[in-house]
Design a protein around this motif. Structure first.
Motif, PDB file in Angstrom:
ATOM      1  N   VAL B 219       0.826  -1.213   0.000  1.00  0.00           N
ATOM      2  CA  VAL B 219       0.000   0.000   0.000  1.00  0.00           C
ATOM      3  C   VAL B 219       0.860   1.263   0.000  1.00  0.00           C
ATOM      4  O   VAL B 219       0.537   2.254  -0.649  1.00  0.00           O
ATOM      5  CB  VAL B 219      -0.966  -0.015   1.212  1.00  0.00           C
ATOM      6  CG1 VAL B 219      -1.653   1.320   1.352  1.00  0.00           C
ATOM      7  CG2 VAL B 219      -1.973  -1.127   1.049  1.00  0.00           C
ATOM      8  N   LYS B 220       1.970   1.200   0.690  1.00  0.00           N
ATOM      9  CA  LYS B 220       2.862   2.359   0.756  1.00  0.00           C
ATOM     10  C   LYS B 220       3.255   2.804  -0.650  1.00  0.00           C
ATOM     11  O   LYS B 220       3.209   3.977  -0.988  1.00  0.00           O
ATOM     12  CB  LYS B 220       4.102   1.988   1.563  1.00  0.00           C
ATOM     13  CG  LYS B 220       4.933   3.190   1.974  1.00  0.00           C
ATOM     14  CD  LYS B 220       6.231   2.728   2.584  1.00  0.00           C
ATOM     15  CE  LYS B 220       7.064   2.053   1.532  1.00  0.00           C
ATOM     16  NZ  LYS B 220       8.368   1.607   1.911  1.00  0.00           N
ATOM     17  N   THR B 221       3.611   1.825  -1.464  1.00  0.00           N
ATOM     18  CA  THR B 221       4.019   2.147  -2.831  1.00  0.00           C
ATOM     19  C   THR B 221       2.843   2.630  -3.663  1.00  0.00           C
ATOM     20  O   THR B 221       2.944   3.598  -4.413  1.00  0.00           O
ATOM     21  CB  THR B 221       4.608   0.900  -3.506  1.00  0.00           C
ATOM     22  OG1 THR B 221       5.437   0.242  -2.555  1.00  0.00           O
ATOM     23  CG2 THR B 221       5.413   1.278  -4.713  1.00  0.00           C
ATOM     24  N   LEU B 222       1.736   1.947  -3.491  1.00  0.00           N
ATOM     25  CA  LEU B 222       0.578   2.293  -4.320  1.00  0.00           C
ATOM     26  C   LEU B 222       0.030   3.674  -4.005  1.00  0.00           C
ATOM     27  O   LEU B 222      -0.522   4.336  -4.869  1.00  0.00           O
ATOM     28  CB  LEU B 222      -0.525   1.244  -4.133  1.00  0.00           C
ATOM     29  CG  LEU B 222      -0.235  -0.130  -4.734  1.00  0.00           C
ATOM     30  CD1 LEU B 222      -1.427  -1.044  -4.527  1.00  0.00           C
ATOM     31  CD2 LEU B 222       0.071  -0.006  -6.224  1.00  0.00           C
ATOM     32  N   THR B 223       0.134   4.107  -2.762  1.00  0.00           N
ATOM     33  CA  THR B 223      -0.480   5.385  -2.376  1.00  0.00           C
ATOM     34  C   THR B 223       0.534   6.509  -2.350  1.00  0.00           C
ATOM     35  O   THR B 223       0.301   7.562  -1.788  1.00  0.00           O
ATOM     36  CB  THR B 223      -1.140   5.282  -0.993  1.00  0.00           C
ATOM     37  OG1 THR B 223      -0.142   4.845  -0.067  1.00  0.00           O
ATOM     38  CG2 THR B 223      -2.301   4.328  -1.002  1.00  0.00           C
ATOM     39  N   LYS B 224       1.674   6.277  -2.945  1.00  0.00           N
ATOM     40  CA  LYS B 224       2.749   7.271  -2.911  1.00  0.00           C
ATOM     41  C   LYS B 224       2.269   8.640  -3.388  1.00  0.00           C
ATOM     42  O   LYS B 224       2.539   9.652  -2.778  1.00  0.00           O
ATOM     43  CB  LYS B 224       3.889   6.789  -3.808  1.00  0.00           C
ATOM     44  CG  LYS B 224       5.197   7.426  -3.475  1.00  0.00           C
ATOM     45  CD  LYS B 224       6.301   6.422  -3.291  1.00  0.00           C
ATOM     46  CE  LYS B 224       6.992   6.570  -1.952  1.00  0.00           C
ATOM     47  NZ  LYS B 224       7.829   5.427  -1.670  1.00  0.00           N
ATOM     48  N   ASN B 225       1.546   8.662  -4.480  1.00  0.00           N
ATOM     49  CA  ASN B 225       1.201   9.941  -5.085  1.00  0.00           C
ATOM     50  C   ASN B 225      -0.203  10.420  -4.747  1.00  0.00           C
ATOM     51  O   ASN B 225      -0.675  11.393  -5.280  1.00  0.00           O
ATOM     52  CB  ASN B 225       1.341   9.846  -6.604  1.00  0.00           C
ATOM     53  CG  ASN B 225       2.763   9.495  -6.982  1.00  0.00           C
ATOM     54  OD1 ASN B 225       3.707  10.026  -6.394  1.00  0.00           O
ATOM     55  ND2 ASN B 225       2.915   8.584  -7.924  1.00  0.00           N
ATOM     56  N   SER B 226      -0.895   9.692  -3.906  1.00  0.00           N
ATOM     57  CA  SER B 226      -2.249  10.139  -3.600  1.00  0.00           C
ATOM     58  C   SER B 226      -2.288  10.674  -2.178  1.00  0.00           C
ATOM     59  O   SER B 226      -1.381  10.440  -1.377  1.00  0.00           O
ATOM     60  CB  SER B 226      -3.232   8.997  -3.775  1.00  0.00           C
ATOM     61  OG  SER B 226      -3.190   8.184  -2.639  1.00  0.00           O
ATOM     62  N   GLU B 227      -3.348  11.389  -1.903  1.00  0.00           N
ATOM     63  CA  GLU B 227      -3.420  11.996  -0.580  1.00  0.00           C
ATOM     64  C   GLU B 227      -4.309  11.191   0.351  1.00  0.00           C
ATOM     65  O   GLU B 227      -4.730  11.649   1.386  1.00  0.00           O
ATOM     66  CB  GLU B 227      -3.991  13.414  -0.697  1.00  0.00           C
ATOM     67  CG  GLU B 227      -2.981  14.388  -1.250  1.00  0.00           C
ATOM     68  CD  GLU B 227      -3.632  15.729  -1.525  1.00  0.00           C
ATOM     69  OE1 GLU B 227      -4.569  16.090  -0.797  1.00  0.00           O
ATOM     70  OE2 GLU B 227      -3.208  16.390  -2.478  1.00  0.00           O
ATOM     71  N   SER B 228      -4.652   9.984  -0.062  1.00  0.00           N
ATOM     72  CA  SER B 228      -5.595   9.215   0.757  1.00  0.00           C
ATOM     73  C   SER B 228      -4.956   8.823   2.085  1.00  0.00           C
ATOM     74  O   SER B 228      -3.749   8.864   2.267  1.00  0.00           O
ATOM     75  CB  SER B 228      -6.050   7.981  -0.011  1.00  0.00           C
ATOM     76  OG  SER B 228      -4.935   7.328  -0.546  1.00  0.00           O
ATOM     77  N   ASP B 229      -5.814   8.416   2.973  1.00  0.00           N
ATOM     78  CA  ASP B 229      -5.435   8.123   4.347  1.00  0.00           C
ATOM     79  C   ASP B 229      -4.809   6.729   4.390  1.00  0.00           C
ATOM     80  O   ASP B 229      -5.474   5.740   4.597  1.00  0.00           O
ATOM     81  CB  ASP B 229      -6.723   8.193   5.182  1.00  0.00           C
ATOM     82  CG  ASP B 229      -6.454   7.903   6.631  1.00  0.00           C
ATOM     83  OD1 ASP B 229      -5.276   7.697   6.977  1.00  0.00           O
ATOM     84  OD2 ASP B 229      -7.424   7.893   7.392  1.00  0.00           O
ATOM     85  N   SER B 230      -3.504   6.651   4.168  1.00  0.00           N
ATOM     86  CA  SER B 230      -2.918   5.328   3.984  1.00  0.00           C
ATOM     87  C   SER B 230      -2.916   4.509   5.275  1.00  0.00           C
ATOM     88  O   SER B 230      -3.002   3.287   5.228  1.00  0.00           O
ATOM     89  CB  SER B 230      -1.521   5.438   3.395  1.00  0.00           C
ATOM     90  OG  SER B 230      -0.643   5.952   4.364  1.00  0.00           O
TER      91      SER B 230
END
Ligand code: ATP
Ligand code: MG
Lengths: 281, 368
Positions: B219-230
């Motif tokens: 998930v860390k990699t996938l959400t790198k460019n988004s501002e979602s609540d990882s």
């Protein structure tokens, strides 16, 4: 060519080491429009025979021909009343029958289907219980639902595996008449498995005993030449009825005794005497 | 009358049957049987609760004394008699700086519970005031195409509870969405079942911590460019992955062990494959599926606390962890409050599932 034909049927359950041959060399032919009853002892393989005919089981060897075609699977042309009711417990009485009717008549609309369901539920006098689930019904009521479900599909041939076993004499009589009624109306063919000789004689054209298993075979057939519609009370005075009934019962008792004498093991009983038998009296 | 009957049924269903007894006591029609029931279902549990609190109280007191004596002893050996006397007086006065750190007593825990509630009210008022204050500003920012200002203050205890519940349900539904369809497919095919069995057997016992790390990596990699609540995403996915196994196995089992009679009915009626699955196999497997879901929900709740604690995502788990590291005077009692809340919610969730399970079960005649 007969309507239904069983040629040299053998049926074995299990494999190699613990295989048991339940049915051996079964030959049977039923003409269109006939009503045949098979009587037999418990565990002799009656349900197995029924399942071979309706297509749920395949014979180990031999062939089952229905209208000249080998039976390879189930068909709406052959309706089944299962011995253990086999109602779906999560559906109500009405829904159980509706499901069957819908499959049998895919072209009919909802209202038509519902009216068929209502008719057959009424026929087995369960209209008051149409919205109940099988768990809330007595054994006899469930059996009646199973009868209604099979008959509502209007099959060409009705195969019944001890369909009225759990019913009281009165309901039993009524349902026997209903089944005869439906059978006679469009000249269907019927196969009835029963353990009640009187029921067989009242309903069937022919009675065939199934000899006890393992290796059960069919015995000699008994023709019932009594005019229809038959009347239970009148039949009791009919000499042919008395003669056939006695002959069948005698035959069944004979094979019953044979079965007993066949067992060769001797059981040595321990010597027991009641402890204070004398003092009790 | 009808209404009260259904109410009775529902309370009985949910496992609070004693409420009915309580009602008949208040309405005055007590019978002997009722009284016995009342004794067994209300008085006895209450008495055992009191006993529990009493034992706890005494235990806490003993621990407190051991801790206190040790402190005084230490002061005596290290700094002499005077310091020891000062320490004894300090402990007796109840001053915060020299309180022994040990198991809190029931009354302390109760006090902390109230503090937490008050704290919640204060924060809620703060939040409302903040929203009111920024309302016009936010409207302007939005119309200018900028992001609205949101409240970023500390979450209250109650907020944490709701965050946890949210996470657990997200995880539970994820588990449901994955496990039920896969379970059905596996259950239908013997070949598939034996081909994935080893995988299931290996993955089933994997610890929540490992799932968390695995999910974290992805998930860390996938959400790198988004501002979602990882943090939230990571924790709910981990919860789902940990807890779905019971449902998966139960569904597969339920689907593969449908009563032969029902299959025969389907064959005789000549149902199509689709109909057979949806009208015969699934309904018959439903009770087992729900048993699986119930286990899944309770496992979700259990692993959630550990996962939140590790993932540092907000919720009861991180609340407990923060309090533990915080080491304030009432930290221990706050942890115990959290413990009771966690247990209570777990119990409630299980009850909810049990109720649903009973409702769909066709084996019983409850008739609701
Ligand atoms: N699926 C099966 N596998 C192995 N043996 C079976 C199976 N089904 C039935 N049998 C055996 O075959 C024999 C005949 O069983 P069947 O159910 O046909 O008897 P039945 O005549 O219908 O008995 P009942 O009058 O009690 O209904 C029994 O000995 C039974 O144990
Ligand atoms: Mg049978």
């Amino acid at each position: 060519m007969a309507y239904l034909e069983l040629n040299n049927i053998y049926k074995t359950y299990g494999k190699d080491g613990n295989a048991t041959e339940v049915l051996s060399n079964i030959n049977l032919s039923i003409e269109e429009g006939e009503f045949v009853a098979i009587v037999g002892f418990t565990g002799s393989g009656k349900t197995t025979l029924v399942n071979l005919i309706n297509g749920l089981l395949q014979p180990t060897s031999g062939e089952v021909l229905f209208k000249g075609e080998p039976v390879v699977g189930t068909s709406h042309e052959r309706g089944v009343i299962f011995q253990n009711y086999s109602l779906l417990p999560w559906l109500t009485v009405g829904q159980n029958i509706y499901m069957a009717v819908k499959e049998a008549f895919p072209k009919k609309n909802k209202a038509e289907l519902n009216s068929i369901v209502a008719d057959y539920v009424d026929m087995v006098s369960l209209s008051h219980a149409i919205n109940k689930r099988p768990k809330e019904l007595s054994g006899g009521m469930r059996q009646r639902v199973a009868v209604a479900r099979a008959l509502a599909m209007k099959p060409e041939m009705i195969i019944m595996d001890e369909p009225l076993g759990a019913l009281d004499a009165l309901t039993r009589g009524n349902l026997q008449d209903e089944i005869l009624n439906i059978w006679g109306k469009d000249k269907r063919t019927a196969l009835l498995i029963t353990n009640d000789v009187d029921e067989g004689i009242y309903m069937a054209d022919r009675i065939i005993p199934l000899r006890p298993g393992p290796n059960a075979t069919l015995g000699p057939e008994f023709k019932i030449d009594i005019d229809r519609p038959r009347d239970k009370t009148e039949m009791n005075d009919n000499p042919h009825f008395k003669k056939t009934r006695n002959a069948i019962i005698e035959y069944l008792m004979d094979i019953g005794n044979e079965r007993k004498s066949v067992s060769t093991t001797e059981y040595v009983l321990p010597e027991l005497s009641p402890k204070d038998f004398v003092n009790r009296f | 009358m009808k209404q009260s009957i259904t109410l009775n049924k529902i309370t009985k269903f949910v496992g609070f049957g004693f409420l009915g007894t309580l009602k008949s006591i208040f309405t005055g029609n007590i019978e002997k049987e009722d009284f016995k029931n009342f004794l067994r279902k209300v008085i006895v549990p209450l008495a055992s609760m009191l006993l529990f609190i009493g034992l706890w109280h005494m235990g806490a007191k003993t621990l407190f004394n051991i801790e206190a004596e040790y402190k005084i002893e230490k002061a005596l050996t290290e700094q002499g008699q005077e310091a020891a006397n000062a320490m004894e007086a300090c402990i007796a006065s109840g001053a915060i700086k020299c309180q022994p750190n040990t198991l809190p007593s029931p009354s302390q825990v109760w006090a902390s519970f109230q503090t937490l509630l008050e704290d919640h009210l204060v924060i809620r008022a703060d939040k409302a005031a903040f929203i009111e204050k920024t309302a016009s500003l936010n409207a302007k920012r939005l119309s200018d195409g900028k992001n609205a200002i949101t409240y970023t203050g500390r979450p209250s205890f109650v907020d944490q509870i709701f965050t946890s519940i949210k996470t657990v349900f997200a995880g539970f539904f994820l588990a449901l969405l994955i496990a039920v369809p896969i379970g059905v497919v596996i259950g239908l095919s013997k070949t598939l079942r034996s081909s994935v069995n080893w995988l299931i057997q290996i993955l089933k016992p994997v610890s929540p911590v490992v799932w968390l790390l695995l999910v974290f990596m992805i998930v860390k990699t996938l959400t790198k460019n988004s501002e979602s609540d990882s943090a939230f995403i990571i924790s709910f996915i981990s919860v789902g992955l940990c807890s779905m196994w019971a449902t998966l196995v139960n569904t597969a089992m339920g689907v593969s062990t449908v009563d032969k009679d029902y299959i025969n009915v389907a064959k005789v009626l000549k149902l199509g494959t689709f109909q057979k699955i949806f009208k015969v196999i699934l309904p018959s497997a439903l009770p087992l599926i729900f048993t699986g879901l119930r286990i899944t929900l309770s496992v979700s709740w259990m692993v959630l606390i550990a996962i939140e604690l590790l993932a540092q995502s907000p919720g009861l788990g991180s609340f407990v962890w923060e309090e533990f590291q915080n080491g304030a005077i009432d930290s221990n009692s706050k942890i115990i409050v959290a413990m009771f809340i966690i247990g209570g919610i777990g119990f409630l969730l299980d009850r909810i599932m049990l109720t649903v399970q009973n409702m769909i079960s066709f084996d019983k005649n409850d008739g609701i």
